[in-house]
Design a protein around this motif. Structure first.
Motif, PDB file in Angstrom:
ATOM      1  N   UNK A 163      87.160   6.471  23.689  1.00 55.41           N
ATOM      2  CA  UNK A 163      87.544   7.393  22.637  1.00 55.41           C
ATOM      3  C   UNK A 163      86.646   7.313  21.410  1.00 55.41           C
ATOM      4  N   UNK A 164      86.192   6.117  21.057  1.00 55.23           N
ATOM      5  CA  UNK A 164      85.386   5.972  19.843  1.00 55.23           C
ATOM      6  C   UNK A 164      84.025   6.639  19.998  1.00 55.23           C
ATOM      7  N   UNK A 165      83.438   6.588  21.197  1.00 54.23           N
ATOM      8  CA  UNK A 165      82.168   7.270  21.430  1.00 54.23           C
ATOM      9  C   UNK A 165      82.360   8.778  21.286  1.00 54.23           C
ATOM     10  N   UNK A 166      83.448   9.275  21.788  1.00 50.27           N
ATOM     11  CA  UNK A 166      83.737  10.712  21.664  1.00 50.27           C
ATOM     12  C   UNK A 166      83.957  11.103  20.211  1.00 50.27           C
ATOM     13  N   UNK A 167      84.581  10.211  19.432  1.00 49.02           N
ATOM     14  CA  UNK A 167      84.751  10.491  18.005  1.00 49.02           C
ATOM     15  C   UNK A 167      83.406  10.666  17.320  1.00 49.02           C
ATOM     16  N   UNK A 168      82.430   9.839  17.680  1.00 48.31           N
ATOM     17  CA  UNK A 168      81.105   9.945  17.074  1.00 48.31           C
ATOM     18  C   UNK A 168      80.416  11.240  17.487  1.00 48.31           C
ATOM     19  N   UNK A 169      80.610  11.650  18.738  1.00 45.54           N
ATOM     20  CA  UNK A 169      79.950  12.858  19.237  1.00 45.54           C
ATOM     21  C   UNK A 169      80.569  14.132  18.678  1.00 45.54           C
ATOM     22  N   UNK A 170      81.904  14.190  18.659  1.00 45.62           N
ATOM     23  CA  UNK A 170      82.582  15.448  18.360  1.00 45.62           C
ATOM     24  C   UNK A 170      83.101  15.564  16.927  1.00 45.62           C
ATOM     25  N   UNK A 171      83.163  14.476  16.186  1.00 45.15           N
ATOM     26  CA  UNK A 171      83.613  14.509  14.793  1.00 45.15           C
ATOM     27  C   UNK A 171      84.961  15.223  14.649  1.00 45.15           C
ATOM     28  N   UNK A 172      85.942  14.724  15.368  1.00 44.81           N
ATOM     29  CA  UNK A 172      87.293  15.289  15.307  1.00 44.81           C
ATOM     30  C   UNK A 172      87.873  15.131  13.903  1.00 44.81           C
ATOM     31  N   UNK A 199      94.750   2.948  12.725  1.00 45.26           N
ATOM     32  CA  UNK A 199      95.144   3.717  11.549  1.00 45.26           C
ATOM     33  C   UNK A 199      94.254   3.418  10.347  1.00 45.26           C
ATOM     34  N   UNK A 200      93.862   2.170  10.179  1.00 45.15           N
ATOM     35  CA  UNK A 200      92.935   1.833   9.095  1.00 45.15           C
ATOM     36  C   UNK A 200      91.608   2.557   9.300  1.00 45.15           C
ATOM     37  N   UNK A 201      91.115   2.540  10.546  1.00 45.54           N
ATOM     38  CA  UNK A 201      89.874   3.252  10.868  1.00 45.54           C
ATOM     39  C   UNK A 201      90.001   4.735  10.526  1.00 45.54           C
ATOM     40  N   UNK A 202      91.112   5.351  10.936  1.00 44.28           N
ATOM     41  CA  UNK A 202      91.307   6.781  10.692  1.00 44.28           C
ATOM     42  C   UNK A 202      91.371   7.078   9.195  1.00 44.28           C
ATOM     43  N   UNK A 203      92.112   6.271   8.463  1.00 44.51           N
ATOM     44  CA  UNK A 203      92.261   6.497   7.026  1.00 44.51           C
ATOM     45  C   UNK A 203      90.924   6.400   6.298  1.00 44.51           C
ATOM     46  N   UNK A 206      88.935   9.535   6.922  1.00 44.32           N
ATOM     47  CA  UNK A 206      89.595  10.806   6.565  1.00 44.32           C
ATOM     48  C   UNK A 206      89.982  11.614   7.806  1.00 44.32           C
ATOM     49  N   UNK A 207      90.545  10.921   8.785  1.00 36.13           N
ATOM     50  CA  UNK A 207      91.011  11.552  10.022  1.00 36.13           C
ATOM     51  C   UNK A 207      92.535  11.536  10.013  1.00 36.13           C
ATOM     52  N   UNK A 208      93.150  12.699  10.186  1.00 33.53           N
ATOM     53  CA  UNK A 208      94.608  12.783  10.233  1.00 33.53           C
ATOM     54  C   UNK A 208      95.102  12.228  11.562  1.00 33.53           C
ATOM     55  N   UNK A 209      96.229  11.518  11.521  1.00 28.64           N
ATOM     56  CA  UNK A 209      96.766  10.883  12.725  1.00 28.64           C
ATOM     57  C   UNK A 209      98.189  11.360  13.001  1.00 28.64           C
ATOM     58  N   UNK A 210      98.417  11.790  14.239  1.00 27.41           N
ATOM     59  CA  UNK A 210      99.747  12.131  14.724  1.00 27.41           C
ATOM     60  C   UNK A 210     100.149  11.100  15.771  1.00 27.41           C
ATOM     61  N   UNK A 211     101.344  10.557  15.663  1.00 23.72           N
ATOM     62  CA  UNK A 211     101.867   9.636  16.670  1.00 23.72           C
ATOM     63  C   UNK A 211     102.761  10.409  17.620  1.00 23.72           C
ATOM     64  N   UNK A 212     102.414  10.386  18.903  1.00 25.07           N
ATOM     65  CA  UNK A 212     103.208  11.067  19.924  1.00 25.07           C
ATOM     66  C   UNK A 212     104.246  10.116  20.505  1.00 25.07           C
ATOM     67  N   UNK A 213     105.259  10.689  21.142  1.00 25.12           N
ATOM     68  CA  UNK A 213     106.231   9.876  21.856  1.00 25.12           C
ATOM     69  C   UNK A 213     107.238   9.167  20.978  1.00 25.12           C
TER      70      UNK A 213
END
Length: 265
Positions: A163-172, A199-203, A206-213
């Motif tokens: 997932x982290x590699x994809x974050x770097x590629x796609x800039x979600x 969550x610390x990484x996301x904050x 500046x990435x918004x986080x949704x918790x599913x489930x």
């Protein structure tokens, strides 16, 4: 017919289709401000076909792109109605195959433009890449959509490929924590520290986080304390038909899941 390669887009269209919506709770505002749109296809017997199996069949059959575009239109069609009750965005899961379609960005953008809907109102979720996914085409479509002010969401963060590699590629702009991570907070030794780190990484980025489930008040309270932005799950509400979801959102002004943990059951 069964979910064994027998269905076609024409079959599904003739049986009937419906968009369901699952509410997404905004932690900061203590209310429902988002929805995830979910595809449902009727089975001709008064029920619905299994959505995961059907999408897999559609991907294998090469017609999942038609499902995704139909859902884009349904989101546009319902958005104004939901917006009356404070909904500011809808999440829509798109298959990697749709991202690889040559004119996908133009088709999606064109639909919102016809309805006069701002592009930022629809957040496009991307599932795990399949074996045959062309990452170059995916990235090109993603970048084109982002230039047009669409927000991209990485779905099921925490499982599948890196997932982290994809974050770097796609800039979600946003990620959705997989439900297994949420459920593991209280049941697995490393559950809490892993989620805290994510969550610390996301904050910091500046990435918004949704918790599913989210199924219990304890999970909701823990994820809120850790700084999660949005909560989604059966504690809040199951996916609902559009009309019922409108009623649910309209009534939410009287509710707060942290104060009333059984709300939405």
């Amino acid at each position: 017919m069964g979910i064994t390669g027998a269905y076609t887009w024409e079959d599904i269209s003739s049986l009937g289709m419906e968009a369901y919506f699952q509410p997404i709770y905004n932690v900061e505002k203590h209310r429902i401000t988002g929805l995830e749109a979910l595809f449902r296809a009727k089975d001709g017997k008064g029920g619905f076909l299994d959505p995961e199996s059907l999408v897999q069949e559609a991907e294998e059959g090469g017609w999942v792109h038609q499902i995704d575009l139909w859902m884009v239109r349904e989101c546009c069609r319902w958005y104004t109605r939901f917006a009356e009750y404070g909904i500011t965005r809808m999440n829509l899961n798109l298959s990697p195959q749709t991202f690889m379609e040559e004119h996908a960005a133009q088709e999606i953008t064109g639909c919102l433009d016809r309805y006069g809907l701002q592009h930022g109102k629809i957040w496009l979720e991307m599932t795990e890449l399949g074996r045959n996914a062309d990452s170059g085409k995916l990235l090109a479509t993603a970048q084109e959509l982002q230039k047009k002010k669409f927000n991209l969401v990485m779905d099921d963060f925490g499982k599948g490929e890196s997932n982290f590699i994809r974050l770097m590629d796609f800039e979600f702009q946003s990620i959705k924590l997989d439900k297994e991570l949420v459920w593991g907070i209280g049941s697995r030794k490393m559950g809490m520290p892993i989620v805290q780190t994510l969550l610390v990484f996301a904050q910091r980025n500046h990435i918004w986080v949704t918790a599913e489930g989210i199924e219990t008040a304890e999970q909701a309270e823990t994820l809120t304390r850790l700084g999660c932005n949005y909560l989604q799950g059966y504690l809040i509400s199951r996916p609902l038909p559009a009309d019922r979801c409108v009623e649910f959102v309209a009534d939410w002004e009287k509710k707060d899941i942290l104060a009333q943990p059984e709300a939405g059951r």
